[in-house]
Design an enzyme around this catalytic site. Sequence first.
Site, PDB file in Angstrom:
ATOM      1  N   ARG A   1      -9.384  -8.719   2.765  1.00  0.00           N
ATOM      2  CA  ARG A   1      -8.366  -8.186   3.678  1.00  0.00           C
ATOM      3  C   ARG A   1      -8.546  -6.679   3.859  1.00  0.00           C
ATOM      4  NH1 ARG A   1      -2.984  -5.966   3.087  1.00  0.00           N
ATOM      5  NH2 ARG A   1      -1.475  -6.830   4.579  1.00  0.00           N
TER       6      ARG A   1
ATOM      7  N   HIS B   1      -0.328  -3.928  10.948  1.00  0.00           N
ATOM      8  CA  HIS B   1       0.751  -4.766  11.483  1.00  0.00           C
ATOM      9  C   HIS B   1       1.001  -4.505  12.971  1.00  0.00           C
ATOM     10  CE1 HIS B   1       1.445  -6.189   7.461  1.00  0.00           C
ATOM     11  NE2 HIS B   1       1.496  -4.940   7.035  1.00  0.00           N
TER      12      HIS B   1
ATOM     13  N   GLN C   1       0.831  -1.199   0.000  1.00  0.00           N
ATOM     14  CA  GLN C   1       0.000   0.000   0.000  1.00  0.00           C
ATOM     15  C   GLN C   1       0.871   1.256   0.000  1.00  0.00           C
ATOM     16  OE1 GLN C   1      -3.298  -0.718   2.481  1.00  0.00           O
ATOM     17  NE2 GLN C   1      -4.067   1.371   2.483  1.00  0.00           N
TER      18      GLN C   1
ATOM     19  N   SER D   1       4.048  -6.545   2.664  1.00  0.00           N
ATOM     20  CA  SER D   1       2.696  -6.485   3.231  1.00  0.00           C
ATOM     21  C   SER D   1       1.676  -7.017   2.214  1.00  0.00           C
ATOM     22  CB  SER D   1       2.377  -5.052   3.669  1.00  0.00           C
ATOM     23  OG  SER D   1       1.164  -4.991   4.376  1.00  0.00           O
ATOM     24  N   LEU D   2       0.790  -6.155   1.717  1.00  0.00           N
ATOM     25  CA  LEU D   2      -0.171  -6.534   0.674  1.00  0.00           C
ATOM     26  C   LEU D   2       0.505  -7.259  -0.484  1.00  0.00           C
ATOM     27  CD1 LEU D   2      -2.710  -6.144  -1.248  1.00  0.00           C
ATOM     28  CD2 LEU D   2      -1.752  -3.888  -1.726  1.00  0.00           C
TER      29      LEU D   2
ATOM     30  N   GLN E   1       0.492 -12.309   9.387  1.00  0.00           N
ATOM     31  CA  GLN E   1       1.061 -11.068   8.853  1.00  0.00           C
ATOM     32  C   GLN E   1       0.314  -9.814   9.301  1.00  0.00           C
ATOM     33  OE1 GLN E   1       0.165  -9.014   5.329  1.00  0.00           O
ATOM     34  NE2 GLN E   1       1.891  -9.918   4.238  1.00  0.00           N
TER      35      GLN E   1
END
Length: 290
Positions: free
Chosen positions: A112, A194, A9, A87-88, A243
């Site tokens: 998500r 996170h 992101q 991440s993503l 995650q």
Amino acid sequence: MKAFVFPGQGAQFPGMGKDLYDNNPKAKALFDQADDILGFHLSKIMFEGSAEELKQTKVTQPAIFLHSVATALVSDDFNPDMVAGHSLGEFSALVANGTLNFEDGLRLVSQRAMAMQKACELQESTMAAVLALPDATVEEVCGSIDDVVVAANYNCPGQLVISGSVKGVEIACEKLKEAGAKRALVLPVGGAFHSPLMEPAREELAAAIESTVFGTPKCAVYQNVDAKGHTDINDIKTNLVAQLTAPVRWTQSVQSMIADGASTFVECGPGKVLQGLVKKIDGGVETTSL
């Protein structure tokens, strides 16, 4: 050996993917399919929407995923020895290496995004970038605060993002400046990604992941949670769920890939953020993009 890496992101920009759509029939088919799956014209927002429209949670994550996956899957030069995503971007990496099919990957990314948005609405929270402090110092300061604040993104040496409650992050920023941070700047984000505050989203995503069929990976995916290469489907699922509340160990992931033979890092998707981070982690490797 080549490591293909996928951004998270923040990599979005107005007009993203338009060239791909106009010039590659395979990419056009993926964009059209994504619009059908999501039930709204994601491609139109990507091509014509403003920066503000692209920041909408339901748009941002699917948009980066779609751009990244399309870039990889339509390229004749996509031949990874290993993959990773920030991440993503881990979801993009898992489609690219054959663990997830495109449709399931997109659905999971959309779920998500929505789950994370709901978690953000439960408690006011934020993130902050911390520059020029050792990781251990940042961890120690966060651990000393009587509120939720944790190290969230280990982006490269001297660049770490913290995440938590608004109060916790604000207190941490002051203490980190006192400890010698060059900058400790609150970021314009919607929540504490996170961090433990994403637990409701983690539970929701876990159910979706468990009900999704995972295939055999063509190569190892180096996952954010432990910075290790994985090909076992059960391990991949477990790490993907964890995650959301665990830190992104990007520095360590890149170091692991280099230790395992990666000499070239190829970024797939919008922007060149990951190339910059990789160079700061190890200036001796080659970086490029598809």
